[in-house]
Design a protein around this motif. Structure first.
Motif, mmCIF file in Angstrom:
data_model
loop_
_atom_site.group_PDB
_atom_site.id
_atom_site.type_symbol
_atom_site.label_atom_id
_atom_site.label_comp_id
_atom_site.label_asym_id
_atom_site.label_seq_id
_atom_site.Cartn_x
_atom_site.Cartn_y
_atom_site.Cartn_z
ATOM 1 N N SER A 1 0.817 -1.215 0.000
ATOM 2 C CA SER A 1 0.000 0.000 0.000
ATOM 3 C C SER A 1 0.847 1.260 0.000
ATOM 4 C CB SER A 1 -0.941 -0.003 1.204
ATOM 5 O OG SER A 1 -0.204 -0.076 2.413
ATOM 6 N N ASP A 2 1.986 1.263 0.707
ATOM 7 C CA ASP A 2 2.818 2.468 0.787
ATOM 8 C C ASP A 2 4.311 2.164 0.643
ATOM 9 O OD1 ASP A 2 3.060 1.077 3.109
ATOM 10 O OD2 ASP A 2 2.571 2.742 4.449
ATOM 11 N N ASP A 3 4.680 0.949 0.161
ATOM 12 C CA ASP A 3 6.074 0.573 -0.106
ATOM 13 C C ASP A 3 6.934 0.677 1.148
ATOM 14 O OD1 ASP A 3 5.417 0.170 -2.781
ATOM 15 O OD2 ASP A 3 5.840 2.252 -3.298
ATOM 16 N N THR A 4 6.390 0.283 2.280
ATOM 17 C CA THR A 4 7.163 0.286 3.525
ATOM 18 C C THR A 4 7.595 -1.135 3.868
ATOM 19 O OG1 THR A 4 5.092 0.138 4.770
ATOM 20 C CG2 THR A 4 6.024 2.332 4.418
ATOM 21 N N ILE A 5 8.614 -1.244 4.705
ATOM 22 C CA ILE A 5 9.210 -2.534 5.085
ATOM 23 C C ILE A 5 9.325 -2.585 6.600
ATOM 24 C CG2 ILE A 5 11.295 -3.954 4.977
ATOM 25 C CD1 ILE A 5 11.785 -2.938 2.196
ATOM 26 N N SER A 6 9.014 -3.750 7.158
ATOM 27 C CA SER A 6 9.240 -4.005 8.583
ATOM 28 C C SER A 6 9.976 -5.328 8.721
ATOM 29 C CB SER A 6 7.920 -4.035 9.358
ATOM 30 O OG SER A 6 7.142 -5.153 8.956
ATOM 31 N N VAL A 7 10.840 -5.415 9.712
ATOM 32 C CA VAL A 7 11.647 -6.620 9.965
ATOM 33 C C VAL A 7 11.346 -7.095 11.376
ATOM 34 C CG1 VAL A 7 13.960 -7.611 10.011
ATOM 35 C CG2 VAL A 7 13.428 -5.761 8.407
ATOM 36 N N PHE A 8 11.028 -8.387 11.499
ATOM 37 C CA PHE A 8 10.689 -8.977 12.788
ATOM 38 C C PHE A 8 11.549 -10.220 13.002
ATOM 39 C CE2 PHE A 8 8.269 -11.992 15.388
ATOM 40 C CZ PHE A 8 7.971 -11.207 16.484
ATOM 41 N N GLU A 9 12.056 -10.359 14.230
ATOM 42 C CA GLU A 9 12.870 -11.525 14.585
ATOM 43 C C GLU A 9 12.072 -12.428 15.519
ATOM 44 O OE1 GLU A 9 17.259 -12.674 16.466
ATOM 45 O OE2 GLU A 9 16.470 -10.621 16.602
ATOM 46 N N PRO A 10 11.791 -13.685 15.122
ATOM 47 C CA PRO A 10 11.066 -14.601 16.020
ATOM 48 C C PRO A 10 11.846 -14.826 17.313
ATOM 49 C CG PRO A 10 11.117 -15.457 13.785
ATOM 50 C CD PRO A 10 12.065 -14.293 13.814
ATOM 51 N N ILE A 11 11.095 -14.927 18.387
ATOM 52 C CA ILE A 11 11.713 -15.098 19.708
ATOM 53 C C ILE A 11 12.048 -16.573 19.906
ATOM 54 C CG2 ILE A 11 11.352 -14.841 22.177
ATOM 55 C CD1 ILE A 11 9.434 -12.567 21.552
ATOM 56 N N GLU A 12 13.286 -16.823 20.258
ATOM 57 C CA GLU A 12 13.749 -18.192 20.546
ATOM 58 C C GLU A 12 14.367 -18.206 21.936
ATOM 59 O OE1 GLU A 12 16.543 -21.701 18.570
ATOM 60 O OE2 GLU A 12 16.557 -19.647 17.772
ATOM 61 N N ARG A 13 13.882 -19.103 22.727
ATOM 62 C CA ARG A 13 14.353 -19.165 24.116
ATOM 63 C C ARG A 13 15.802 -19.626 24.185
ATOM 64 N NH1 ARG A 13 10.150 -22.440 27.676
ATOM 65 N NH2 ARG A 13 11.654 -21.695 29.254
ATOM 66 N N ASN A 14 16.501 -19.012 25.123
ATOM 67 C CA ASN A 14 17.901 -19.361 25.412
ATOM 68 C C ASN A 14 18.803 -19.175 24.197
ATOM 69 O OD1 ASN A 14 17.078 -20.147 28.009
ATOM 70 N ND2 ASN A 14 16.627 -22.247 27.295
ATOM 71 N N SER A 15 18.435 -18.235 23.312
ATOM 72 C CA SER A 15 19.293 -17.963 22.161
ATOM 73 C C SER A 15 20.244 -16.809 22.411
ATOM 74 C CB SER A 15 18.432 -17.648 20.932
ATOM 75 O OG SER A 15 17.678 -16.466 21.148
ATOM 76 N N GLY A 16 20.016 -16.051 23.464
ATOM 77 C CA GLY A 16 20.840 -14.880 23.745
ATOM 78 C C GLY A 16 20.363 -13.623 23.047
ATOM 79 N N ASN A 17 19.330 -13.701 22.172
ATOM 80 C CA ASN A 17 18.787 -12.542 21.465
ATOM 81 C C ASN A 17 17.381 -12.265 21.966
ATOM 82 O OD1 ASN A 17 21.108 -12.356 19.745
ATOM 83 N ND2 ASN A 17 20.265 -14.055 18.532
ATOM 84 N N ALA A 18 17.083 -10.976 22.102
ATOM 85 C CA ALA A 18 15.780 -10.595 22.644
ATOM 86 C C ALA A 18 14.659 -10.917 21.671
ATOM 87 C CB ALA A 18 15.766 -9.101 22.985
ATOM 88 N N GLY A 19 14.914 -10.785 20.386
ATOM 89 C CA GLY A 19 13.877 -11.015 19.391
ATOM 90 C C GLY A 19 12.862 -9.885 19.361
ATOM 91 N N GLY A 20 11.808 -10.083 18.595
ATOM 92 C CA GLY A 20 10.780 -9.058 18.483
ATOM 93 C C GLY A 20 11.028 -8.135 17.298
ATOM 94 N N GLN A 21 10.631 -6.881 17.439
ATOM 95 C CA GLN A 21 10.729 -5.919 16.340
ATOM 96 C C GLN A 21 12.180 -5.519 16.117
ATOM 97 O OE1 GLN A 21 8.344 -2.441 16.877
ATOM 98 N NE2 GLN A 21 8.738 -1.640 14.847
ATOM 99 N N PHE A 22 12.654 -5.803 14.911
ATOM 100 C CA PHE A 22 14.017 -5.437 14.555
ATOM 101 C C PHE A 22 14.056 -4.099 13.810
ATOM 102 C CE2 PHE A 22 17.771 -5.585 11.785
ATOM 103 C CZ PHE A 22 18.760 -5.930 12.684
ATOM 104 N N LEU A 23 13.048 -3.831 12.946
ATOM 105 C CA LEU A 23 12.937 -2.561 12.233
ATOM 106 C C LEU A 23 11.456 -2.230 12.133
ATOM 107 C CD1 LEU A 23 14.252 -0.276 10.482
ATOM 108 C CD2 LEU A 23 13.793 -1.727 8.496
ATOM 109 N N LYS A 24 11.095 -1.042 12.644
ATOM 110 C CA LYS A 24 9.693 -0.649 12.554
ATOM 111 C C LYS A 24 9.326 -0.343 11.095
ATOM 112 C CE LYS A 24 10.297 4.313 13.369
ATOM 113 N NZ LYS A 24 9.908 5.459 14.225
ATOM 114 N N ARG A 25 8.038 -0.281 10.863
ATOM 115 C CA ARG A 25 7.545 -0.093 9.491
ATOM 116 C C ARG A 25 7.954 1.278 8.954
ATOM 117 N NH1 ARG A 25 1.150 -0.643 7.698
ATOM 118 N NH2 ARG A 25 1.398 0.022 5.522
ATOM 119 N N MET A 26 8.702 1.262 7.876
ATOM 120 C CA MET A 26 9.203 2.488 7.269
ATOM 121 C C MET A 26 9.705 2.184 5.862
ATOM 122 S SD MET A 26 12.838 2.789 9.293
ATOM 123 C CE MET A 26 13.239 4.309 8.461
#
Length: 750
Positions: free
Chosen positions: A461-486
């Motif tokens: 609709s507006d040529d925007t991109i969002s990046v999301f990282e799935p949450i994995e337990r005990n991976s050492g990474n928080a996960g969640g929103q990596f790049l908001k929609r822009m």
């Protein structure tokens, strides 16, 4: 219990018309009431003899008096008489009276009479029905009696309400009927001629030789050329005069009546009033402006008045001037005067004909044999484009907002909405998300970030991109929103510049591509089902999802077709005509030597893939449907059942499958087309009918809940055997390589 009608009882429903009770001894034959056979019992049980049922006026005998009603014996039998009346004209000296002609109709069924006057065009008199149908009484002193058939004859006078009608003739049926009932007919009389019509006819005979008719037949031209118009593109160069310029015109020549209409093509913001016509439709004179003429000077005929003095019986007449000495001669433009390169005079303006359309060219080729239609440049040269220079971006706000503040003196209060039409067309609605999702991994040299996986979503609709990282337990990474929609800019662009930046487009995203998102490199490994279908449907925009282009790269290696067949045959020792995806990928990549990319390989594999479970379990389908209905909070199942009951006119409690599907679509049931079609197929009977009560009761997730499905996350999927360290997950387990070889190389089974 109703009493029977007494003998002789009359139903007075219409004035002057008798209605009797229809006896049981009457029947119908060819829409005519007839008597039953002799000996049939009537009312009272007595048989009806034929000699007791004779008509009132027998057409075979002169016998009068019978028990049969006249409206039965003489239904739709009418006597017609021709009569006239001498109508006095007291107010005119030219005539003393006029003759008016009438038709007298006598209805035998009920002795009613109707008098009508035939309509004469342009008579100036009210004509038509003179006396409505009714029974008419005799003149006084016998006004207590009514006219019967015995009062009529030929060449007699008859009085109706004081009007004396002179009957001079009648039709053949009337003559025969009157003779059969014993009336002696008088010889037919003569109808006098109307003195006024006689005088008028003599006047016309005197005037006709003095007014010879001159025909102007334009109907043939109209019928042959109606709605056929010649179109020329013209130019009026008025740049030599003060404040003049070049005017682009379109000339329409109507072949039906040789008229011309001219319209002007006005460019935008030219400062001129938008007029509908440059020249209204009319005949265009060649030598104009000719001046102002007196009324009646321009005419097709020149008429001379005839003056016959002051005689009492003078003749009024006119005469056409055959020499046409006073006629004004004017020459108008015809189709033969118009051609490319000709300059015509449009009321003092020199208009150059520069070009014409295809219909006009065909017309001149057919009628005049013209072959040369070389056009003349008539478009004015476009003015030089002034390049507008804007100051570089300041860094505050977006680049579009900064640019809008440079266009006008006062910055516009509302923000930049972008392409609003694209937003309305591509925004999410119903089951159509218009969001492309890709499964990607981060390309980095850091050991801790090598195994990180992401989901990249592209919003159409507006040529925007969002990046999301799935949450994995005990991976050492928080996960969640990596790049908001822009919107993501392409790398390598200057920040502070006058031009707008270029942003990442949807065409740059495909499986196997490397994407730079604000300095982070992502390798696209796979895409969801909706994304792959969308890219295959819009293959002109996504060439790597075009199956024909992908197969063409394999067809270029047709010289190795026998070796390729042998390779696939060795990979399938049991000759099952299919191989697993990894084997198929290795063989195809080896054939093309790196010409195919992962997106093209996935497109081929999806087309020739063998479905794993074409008929899933009914409980799984119901559980999937419940999950979708819960997410959308859909609970209007009773309303759907009521709608089905309303459509079920025969109360069979079943409806066709297509009607149930249409009802679900109209009620916006939040299920995909594939899932809804699979559910309907499970509940169909042999006649494609569905019990709608049981179907919607099963879908009711509150009254009949199902166990929830266990979703498989992307992180668990990568640990299964299907991953095998390949660049992308496996789109399908097995590939029908035999059909693939037939389509690409045309190899048949041995």
């Amino acid at each position: 219990m109703a009493l029977p009608l007494l003998p002789g009882y009359r139903l007075n429903r219409n004035v002057g018309k008798e209605k009797f009770h229809k006896s049981q001894h009457l029947s119908y034959l060819n829409n005519v009431r007839m008597l039953l056979s002799e000996g049939k019992p009537g009312i009272g049980g007595e048989p009806l003899l034929r000699e007791k049922t004779k008509p009132k006026y027998s057409v075979f005998t002169k016998e009068i008096g019978s028990d049969v009603p006249s409206w039965v014996a003489f239904d739709r039998q009418v006597l017609s008489f021709d009569a006239y009346v001498e109508d006095e004209v007291p107010d005119k000296s030219q005539e003393k009276y006029r003759i008016r002609f009438y038709k007298i109709f006598f209805y035998l069924e009920d002795d009613t009479i109707q008098v009508t006057e035939p309509v004469v065009k342009n008579s100036g008199l009210r004509q038509g029905t003179f006396i409505q149908r009714r029974r008419i009484s005799l003149p006084p002193p016998d006004d207590d009696q009514f006219y019967t058939v015995y009062h009529f004859n030929i060449n007699i006078d008859i009085v109706f309400y004081g009007w004396a009608f002179k009957i001079y003739d009648c039709d053949v049926f009337t003559k025969n009927f009157l003779k059969k009932i014993g009336i002696k007919l008088n010889p037919p009389g003569e109808c006098p001629e109307d003195p006024y019509m006689k005088t008028w006819r003599q006047k016309l005979d005197c005037i006709r030789p003095l007014r010879p008719y001159e025909s102007f037949d334009t109907l043939k031209q109209f019928l042959e050329y109606d709605r056929k118009v010649l179109r020329f593109f013209c130019l009026w160069d008025d740049s030599a005069s003060l404040f003049g310029d070049r005017r682009e015109l379109i000339l329409f020549y109507f072949l039906s009546d040789d008229t011309i209409e001219i319209k002007e093509l006005l460019p935008h913001n030219n400062g001129r009033d938008a007029m509908p016509f440059f020249l209204q439709r009319r005949k265009l004179p060649k030598y104009g402006p000719p001046g102002i003429y007196q009324p009646g000077a321009i005419t097709d005929r020149v008429v001379l008045n005839l003056y016959s003095g002051l005689a009492e019986n003078r003749v009024y007449g006119y005469l056409l001037d055959k020499c046409k000495l006073g006629k004004l001669e004017q020459e108008f433009y015809k189709d033969s005067d118009l051609s490319i390169g000709t300059t015509i005079n449009v009321w003092g303006r020199k208009v150059l004909l520069c070009d014409c359309d295809e219909f006009t060219k065909t017309y001149y080729k057919t009628k005049y044999g013209i072959e040369n239609f070389t056009s003349i440049p008539w478009k004015a040269p476009s003015p030089p484009k002034i390049e507008r220079k804007f100051p570089p971006y300041t860094g505050f706000g977006s680049e579009e907002d900064s640019l809008r503040s440079c266009i006008g003196l006062v910055p516009m209060p509302r923000p930049n909405l972008g392409n609003f039409r694209k937003f309305m067309e591509k925004d999410s609605y119903g089951n159509i998300s218009n969001i492309l999702r890709f499964f990607a991994k981060l390309i980095t040299h850091k050991c801790a970030d090598v195994d990180r996986l992401f989901i990249i979503s592209y919003f159409l609709s507006d040529d925007t991109i969002s990046v999301f990282e799935p949450i994995e337990r005990n991976s050492g990474n928080a996960g969640g929103q990596f790049l908001k929609r822009m919107r993501v800019k392409k790398p390598g662009q200057e920040v502070f510049k006058s031009e707008l930046s270029e942003y990442m487009k949807v065409e740059e995203l495909y499986i196997g591509a490397t994407v730079n998102v604000n300095g982070y490199l992502f390798l696209l490994l796979n895409a969801d089902e909706y994304t792959l279908k969308f890219m295959e449907k819009n293959s002109e925009k996504f060439p790597f999802s075009n199956l024909e282009l992908a197969l063409q790269k394999l067809k270029d290696e047709k010289s190795k077709s026998r070796e390729i067949k042998q390779v696939f045959r060795d990979a399938d020792p049991a000759f099952t005509k299919m191989v697993d995806y990894n084997t198929f990928r290795d063989i195809v990549m080896t054939i093309t030597v790196g010409k195919l990319i992962e997106q093209e390989l996935v497109t081929i594999a999806r087309h020739y893939g063998v479905p794993e479970d074409p008929c899933p379990d009914t409980n799984i389908l119901i559980a999937m449907a419940h999950e979708q209905l819960k997410k959308n909070f859909f609970e209007n199942f009773e309303r759907l059942i009521y709608s089905c009951v309303y459509q079920d006119r025969e109360k069979k409690k079943v409806l066709p499958s297509k009607d149930i599907k249409r009802l679900c679509k109209s009620s916006r049931l939040p299920l995909t087309d594939d899932l809804l079609g699979s559910l309907l197929s499970k509940f169909e009977d042999n006649e494609k009918q569905i019990n709608y009560e049981s179907f919607f009761c099963v879908l009711n997730w509150r009254k009949h809940p199902m166990p929830e499905l266990v979703a498989i996350s992307p992180l668990k999927e990568r640990c299964e055997d299907m991953w095998l360290g390949m660049p992308s997950p496996i789109p399908t387990k097995y590939i029908n390589y035999f059909q693939f070889l037939k389509d690409v190389y045309g190899l048949e089974e041995e």
